[in-house]
Structures are given as C-alpha cells and as structure tokens.
Design a protein around this motif. Structure first.
Motif, PDB file in Angstrom:
ATOM      1  N   HIS A   1       0.833  -1.204   0.000  1.00 51.80           N
ATOM      2  CA  HIS A   1       0.000   0.000   0.000  1.00 51.80           C
ATOM      3  C   HIS A   1       0.871   1.260   0.000  1.00 51.80           C
ATOM      4  O   HIS A   1       0.638   2.194  -0.789  1.00 51.80           O
ATOM      5  N   LEU A   2       1.888   1.295   0.859  1.00 54.32           N
ATOM      6  CA  LEU A   2       2.769   2.453   0.935  1.00 54.32           C
ATOM      7  C   LEU A   2       3.582   2.617  -0.344  1.00 54.32           C
ATOM      8  O   LEU A   2       3.790   3.746  -0.825  1.00 54.32           O
ATOM      9  N   ALA A   3       4.034   1.507  -0.896  1.00 56.07           N
ATOM     10  CA  ALA A   3       4.806   1.560  -2.135  1.00 56.07           C
ATOM     11  C   ALA A   3       3.961   2.102  -3.287  1.00 56.07           C
ATOM     12  O   ALA A   3       4.456   2.861  -4.134  1.00 56.07           O
ATOM     13  N   LEU A   4       2.683   1.737  -3.305  1.00 55.76           N
ATOM     14  CA  LEU A   4       1.779   2.232  -4.337  1.00 55.76           C
ATOM     15  C   LEU A   4       1.623   3.744  -4.239  1.00 55.76           C
ATOM     16  O   LEU A   4       1.710   4.465  -5.252  1.00 55.76           O
ATOM     17  N   ILE A   5       1.386   4.241  -3.026  1.00 51.82           N
ATOM     18  CA  ILE A   5       1.236   5.687  -2.835  1.00 51.82           C
ATOM     19  C   ILE A   5       2.508   6.405  -3.256  1.00 51.82           C
ATOM     20  O   ILE A   5       2.468   7.439  -3.943  1.00 51.82           O
ATOM     21  N   THR A   6       3.659   5.858  -2.869  1.00 48.87           N
ATOM     22  CA  THR A   6       4.944   6.472  -3.197  1.00 48.87           C
ATOM     23  C   THR A   6       5.161   6.510  -4.703  1.00 48.87           C
ATOM     24  O   THR A   6       5.655   7.512  -5.257  1.00 48.87           O
ATOM     25  N   GLU A   7       4.793   5.448  -5.378  1.00 49.71           N
ATOM     26  CA  GLU A   7       4.949   5.391  -6.834  1.00 49.71           C
ATOM     27  C   GLU A   7       4.057   6.415  -7.528  1.00 49.71           C
ATOM     28  O   GLU A   7       4.443   7.030  -8.528  1.00 49.71           O
ATOM     29  N   GLU A   8       2.859   6.619  -6.997  1.00 50.37           N
ATOM     30  CA  GLU A   8       1.896   7.534  -7.603  1.00 50.37           C
ATOM     31  C   GLU A   8       2.199   9.006  -7.281  1.00 50.37           C
ATOM     32  O   GLU A   8       1.786   9.902  -8.013  1.00 50.37           O
ATOM     33  N   SER A   9       2.917   9.245  -6.183  1.00 49.22           N
ATOM     34  CA  SER A   9       3.093  10.608  -5.685  1.00 49.22           C
ATOM     35  C   SER A   9       4.284  11.320  -6.326  1.00 49.22           C
ATOM     36  O   SER A   9       5.335  10.730  -6.559  1.00 49.22           O
ATOM     37  N   LYS A  10       4.111  12.619  -6.541  1.00 46.78           N
ATOM     38  CA  LYS A  10       5.190  13.463  -7.063  1.00 46.78           C
ATOM     39  C   LYS A  10       5.987  14.112  -5.939  1.00 46.78           C
ATOM     40  O   LYS A  10       7.005  14.761  -6.199  1.00 46.78           O
ATOM     41  N   ILE A  11       5.501  13.983  -4.706  1.00 43.54           N
ATOM     42  CA  ILE A  11       6.184  14.565  -3.551  1.00 43.54           C
ATOM     43  C   ILE A  11       6.442  13.459  -2.533  1.00 43.54           C
ATOM     44  O   ILE A  11       5.897  12.358  -2.650  1.00 43.54           O
TER      45      ILE A  11
END
Length: 261
Positions: free
Chosen positions: A192-202
């Motif tokens: 879940h955290l890796a997904l958010i990190t991959e999607e995020s620009k910040i």
C-alpha cells in the motif's frame, strides 16, 4: 511549488526523511525551543508542532494526555505563535491541529502572524479534502502548505485525487485508528505504501504507530521516510530532553545509513 514542498522534495532526493511530532507546551511552553533544537540536532527534517485541543479525534491517549497537560498550563495557539515569532527554528515547522483552533483564531490573522515564523505547513485531520477550499486561498497567498493524509481504506481513485494537489509531504496513515505505539500493521501495508509512493510526485511518509527502529527501517524500504509522535511525546514526559535526543538519534540512524548507501 510552495517552500515546504520544495525543501522536502530536495531533501528526499538525498536521504530518507524523519519528521517527529511534539505537543507544544506539554512540558511548559518555555521548553518548546529546546525541544525543537534537540530534534533538529538529532536528525529531524522538519517538525510537527501539535496545537493542544480539547477534542483531538485523531490522537491516541499519549498525545491526548500531552494536550491536556498543555491546556492545563494555559497554552493557547496565540501563545505558541508569539513564542515562535521570537525563535528561529533550524528546520521547517508544521502545525498539526484541528479546524476549530485555526478558524477560531481567524485564517487571515493566522497567516499574518505566521509570516515571520518558521511554520510552513499545516496538518488538519478533521478538515475533509472536499472542504480544503475553506483554507487554501489564504494558505496559498501566505505560502503555507496543506498536507494530506491518506488512510488505509482509500481506494486508488481516491488516492490519486488526494495526490493531485498534495503539498509538503503525503502523510500515509499506517493503521486504522488513532495515533499511538504498540499497533499491529496489516499484511499488505508495505505494498500500500509503495503504491502511494509510486503515484506521488512529492515525498510520502508513513505515520501512526511508528515507534521502533525496526519500523523506521521497514517503512524506509517502501516510502520516503516516517513520522514519529507518541513515542517521542512519551519519552519527553518520562525522561526529558536529553534522553529523547538519544531516542531520536537511534531512530534516525537507519535513515542516515540508507542515504549513505
């Protein structure tokens, strides 16, 4: 891009981020400068400053009790800001508090009074994304970032919506419930955290329940760093600034090692 976003994004290019949380005034408001300096000296990238409030819905018992101690000492948002107007922080500060405190103060007054402080952002857990326009015009004009929280239950479409206009860093909540130590993480949390990190620009930071070096090392592998609150608040209360500095240093060591490798 706002100042806080630029600062954290540049830091994240070189190292993992560590953002501690403390409750302003829990040990007395005059202790706040020493607490901030201690955290910065021991590796804090930025610092969340808790604003005491009578009904802190996102906070667990440790932070709730710290807020009650601060309120008993007559600590107010106005007094916190007055102190910060006279203090130069080594790192950016982020107010973590509830809507009522900031709206009661007055957003225009708030922005004006923070202009000559190191407060560069806000985390407001009880302000829904859909109501962010209540604060954004004032915050945008004052270069104050409004940091989003993303819960475990957020579907991908919602995550992308929250990320589209995210500022500062993304606060990825690691548990369902309130802040605190001794929580059990769900099995697919890392994904879940890796997904958010991959999607995020910040930068994306994991928070809620992070209290041990093993937690820091784990979340270091799947996102850009961590937020640690209750463990630090409790150690400040029980053991004071010096021992809390040792704790923070032990938690930031994995981050320093990761950035050097």
């Amino acid at each position: 891009m706002k100042t806080l976003t630029t600062y954290l994004s540049k830091k994240a290019e070189k190292q993992k981020l560590f953002v501690p949380y403390i409750m302003a005034g829990a040990q007395g408001l005059d202790a706040l400068p020493d607490e901030i300096n201690m955290l910065a000296k021991n590796g804090a990238t930025a610092i969340e400053i808790g604003v005491p409030f009578s009904d802190p819905v996102a906070d667990g018992p440790i932070i709730q009790e710290a807020g009650l101690r601060a309120l008993a000492k007559k600590v107010t948002l106005k007094k916190i800001i007055q102190l910060l107007q006279q203090f130069d922080s080594p790192v950016p500060l982020i107010f973590m508090g509830y809507s009522n405190s900031f709206f009661h103060y007055g957003l225009k007054n708030l922005a004006e009074d923070l202009a000559n402080t190191d407060v560069k952002g806000f985390i407001i857990p009880d302000l829904p994304y859909e109501h962010r326009d209540l604060v954004l015009p004032t915050f945008d004009e004052a270069d104050l970032a409004l940091l989003p929280l993303i819960s475990l239950t957020s579907p991908l479409e919602r995550i992308r919506t929250l990320l589209a206009e995210a500022e500062g860093f993304v606060y990825a909540v690691t548990i369902n419930g309130t802040t605190g130590t001794g929580k059990n993480y769900r099995e697919n949390l890392d994904e879940h955290l890796a997904l958010i990190t991959e999607e995020s620009k910040i930068p994306v930071l994991a928070g809620f329940g992070v209290s041990e070096r093993t937690h820091v090392e784990r979340f270091n592998d799947c996102c850009d760093g961590v937020v640690v609150g209750s463990k630090i608040v409790q150690t400040l209360q029980d053991k004071g600034v010096k021992e809390t500095g040792k704790l923070v240093n032990s938690l930031t060591n994995p981050l320093k090692q990761a950035s050097a490798s």
